[in-house]
Scaffold this motif. Structure first.
Motif, mmCIF file in Angstrom:
data_model
loop_
_atom_site.group_PDB
_atom_site.id
_atom_site.type_symbol
_atom_site.label_atom_id
_atom_site.label_comp_id
_atom_site.label_asym_id
_atom_site.label_seq_id
_atom_site.Cartn_x
_atom_site.Cartn_y
_atom_site.Cartn_z
ATOM 1 N N LEU A 169 6.150 -1.357 1.383
ATOM 2 C CA LEU A 169 7.564 -1.264 1.024
ATOM 3 C C LEU A 169 7.695 -0.055 0.101
ATOM 4 O O LEU A 169 7.017 0.026 -0.926
ATOM 5 C CB LEU A 169 8.089 -2.520 0.330
ATOM 6 N N HIS A 170 8.518 0.902 0.524
ATOM 7 C CA HIS A 170 8.710 2.102 -0.291
ATOM 8 C C HIS A 170 9.733 1.791 -1.383
ATOM 9 O O HIS A 170 10.897 1.527 -1.104
ATOM 10 C CB HIS A 170 9.162 3.273 0.581
ATOM 11 N N VAL A 171 9.243 1.809 -2.616
ATOM 12 C CA VAL A 171 10.052 1.399 -3.764
ATOM 13 C C VAL A 171 11.052 2.501 -4.112
ATOM 14 O O VAL A 171 10.668 3.655 -4.303
ATOM 15 C CB VAL A 171 9.153 1.118 -4.995
ATOM 16 N N PRO B 284 4.420 0.220 -7.214
ATOM 17 C CA PRO B 284 4.406 -1.251 -7.223
ATOM 18 C C PRO B 284 3.431 -1.676 -8.327
ATOM 19 O O PRO B 284 2.232 -1.819 -8.110
ATOM 20 C CB PRO B 284 3.891 -1.604 -5.820
ATOM 21 N N THR B 285 3.947 -1.825 -9.535
ATOM 22 C CA THR B 285 3.103 -1.794 -10.736
ATOM 23 C C THR B 285 2.157 -2.987 -10.906
ATOM 24 O O THR B 285 1.159 -2.868 -11.610
ATOM 25 C CB THR B 285 3.967 -1.649 -12.005
ATOM 26 N N VAL C 242 -5.024 1.803 -6.615
ATOM 27 C CA VAL C 242 -6.256 2.353 -6.027
ATOM 28 C C VAL C 242 -6.218 2.268 -4.498
ATOM 29 O O VAL C 242 -7.022 2.898 -3.819
ATOM 30 C CB VAL C 242 -7.528 1.650 -6.570
ATOM 31 N N TYR C 243 -5.266 1.467 -3.962
ATOM 32 C CA TYR C 243 -5.174 1.329 -2.498
ATOM 33 C C TYR C 243 -3.921 2.014 -1.923
ATOM 34 O O TYR C 243 -3.557 1.788 -0.772
ATOM 35 C CB TYR C 243 -5.206 -0.151 -2.102
ATOM 36 N N ALA C 244 -3.265 2.852 -2.716
ATOM 37 C CA ALA C 244 -2.062 3.553 -2.242
ATOM 38 C C ALA C 244 -2.396 4.399 -1.020
ATOM 39 O O ALA C 244 -3.384 5.134 -1.023
ATOM 40 C CB ALA C 244 -1.501 4.426 -3.358
ATOM 41 N N LYS C 245 -1.562 4.296 0.036
ATOM 42 C CA LYS C 245 -1.899 4.959 1.295
ATOM 43 C C LYS C 245 -0.715 5.684 1.936
ATOM 44 O O LYS C 245 -0.820 6.837 2.338
ATOM 45 C CB LYS C 245 -2.445 3.892 2.259
ATOM 46 N N ASP D 16 0.800 -1.230 0.000
ATOM 47 C CA ASP D 16 0.000 0.000 0.000
ATOM 48 C C ASP D 16 0.834 1.283 0.000
ATOM 49 O O ASP D 16 0.364 2.338 0.416
ATOM 50 C CB ASP D 16 -0.997 -0.008 1.171
ATOM 51 N N THR D 17 2.078 1.189 -0.473
ATOM 52 C CA THR D 17 2.894 2.398 -0.584
ATOM 53 C C THR D 17 2.288 3.365 -1.596
ATOM 54 O O THR D 17 1.541 2.952 -2.492
ATOM 55 C CB THR D 17 4.337 2.064 -0.997
ATOM 56 N N LYS D 18 2.610 4.649 -1.431
ATOM 57 C CA LYS D 18 2.105 5.668 -2.350
ATOM 58 C C LYS D 18 3.290 6.387 -2.982
ATOM 59 O O LYS D 18 4.249 6.744 -2.301
ATOM 60 C CB LYS D 18 1.237 6.668 -1.571
#
Length: 341
Positions: free
Chosen positions: A204-206, A178-179, A167-170, A60-62
């Protein structure tokens, strides 16, 4: 094991430059990791392959609009920066172009001075520590001035920032999306839950290192970039309970996979907590937690091709990729998907 073992020939026109209007309309290749057999369908067919009692794990990373264009105070020279890692006191590690114009003490102005940044340290050739000065909320200013840091192989300008966001990025913090999660719509996620499949989330922050090429011929000599992850207590319990009940854990994307494998002990128990991971998964790796993976099609000779090869076998993966090229699947970030189980 050689890096060149993971090469495949990809025609440039198969690199997706724009997202599809309907996220779930992308194609889906289903790959049986035991037999190497594959089937073709569409992403919304994912429901056929999920069973009640399974647990889908999403990241759920943004993505933050981390690319900023500014000018050097005093000379008006154009400067482009990319935010990489947040430090303390509004200091960020950044990638600066051109780096040679940004010595310690250089001040850069963005958006007619709404935001200014001073170079406080040189990390290496292109990386600088920059301290930012502004009034208000940094994230709101970034949203106003910044652009999405699209991968280098995407040459089109993105019309809608949200299309490079799940759609769930938080939780804000990623320099890349996270493609694999881009294919899910809220409606499809609801259908997954209605089918008796649990959905757990990790973060996880990419980092941009995800696009860093492997420059050594001996795979084992490659050093992975470091990325920050978080596994919350209730989510660890949900995932561990799934395993204990005989359900499958299916990671959405290599980032969710790397988080789960980093935080799972040799006893097969996922531990809650946070930290930095440099886990590098390549053939020979023994998976401790995941049973399946939903992923996109990755760059030739990349660490991500090596990861999926560890799960399904190199021969099966390379054959499936050749089939995807023949069938003109769309590749990389805005491309089609594969489910390995």
């Amino acid at each position: 094991m050689k890096t060149s073992d993971f090469y495949y020939d990809l025609p440039k026109e198969l690199i997706a430059q724009d997202p599809l209007e309907d996220r779930s309309a992308s194609r889906l290749m289903h790959l049986d990791k035991t037999t190497g057999e594959y089937k073709h369908g569409h992403f919304r067919d994912i429901l056929q392959y999920l069973k009640p009692g399974d647990c889908l794990v999403i990241n759920d990373t943004k993505v933050i609009p981390a690319r900023l264009y500014g000018s050097k105070v005093g000379t008006d020279a154009a400067i482009e920066i990319l935010l990489l890692k947040r430090k303390e006191n509004d200091i960020w590690e950044t990638l600066v172009k051109p780096g040679k114009k940004c010595k310690v003490g250089t001040v850069i102005s963005f958006g007619d001075g709404i935001l200014t940044g001073e170079v406080v340290d040189i990390v290496d050739e292109g990386n600088r520590l920059i301290q930012f000065h502004y009034e208000g909320i940094f994230e709101e200013i970034l949203d106003q001035l910044g652009e999405m840091p699209l991968p280098p192989y995407i040459t089109h300008k993105l019309q809608d920032k949200n299309r490079y966001q799940t759609v769930y990025a938080k939780h804000e913090g990623s320099a890349a999306a996270p493609t694999a999660g881009l294919h899910f719509t809220k409606e499809l996620l609801q259908q997954v839950q209605d089918a008796g499949v649990k959905i757990a989330h990790v973060t996880l922050h990419v980092g941009l290192g995800t696009f860093r090429p492997v420059k050594v011929e001996d795979v084992t000599q490659h050093h992975m970039h470091s990325e920050f992850y978080v596994v919350e207590e209730d989510q660890a319990k949900l995932i561990n309970d799934t395993k204990a009940a005989g359900g499958r854990v299916i990671a959405v994307g290599t980032t969710s996979c790397r988080t789960l494998e980093s935080a799972t002990g040799e006893d097969g128990i996922l531990k809650a907590g946070s930290g930095w991971t440099e886990i590098f998964i390549y053939p020979g790796y023994r998976f401790k937690m995941i049973d399946g993976l939903i992923t996109n099609f990755h760059l030739p000779e990349s660490t991500l091709v090596m990861l999926v090869s560890a799960l399904a076998g190199k021969e099966h993966i390379m054959a499936a990729y050749e089939e995807a090229v023949r069938e003109k699947y769309r590749f990389f970030s805005f491309g089609d998907a594969m489910m390995i189980e």
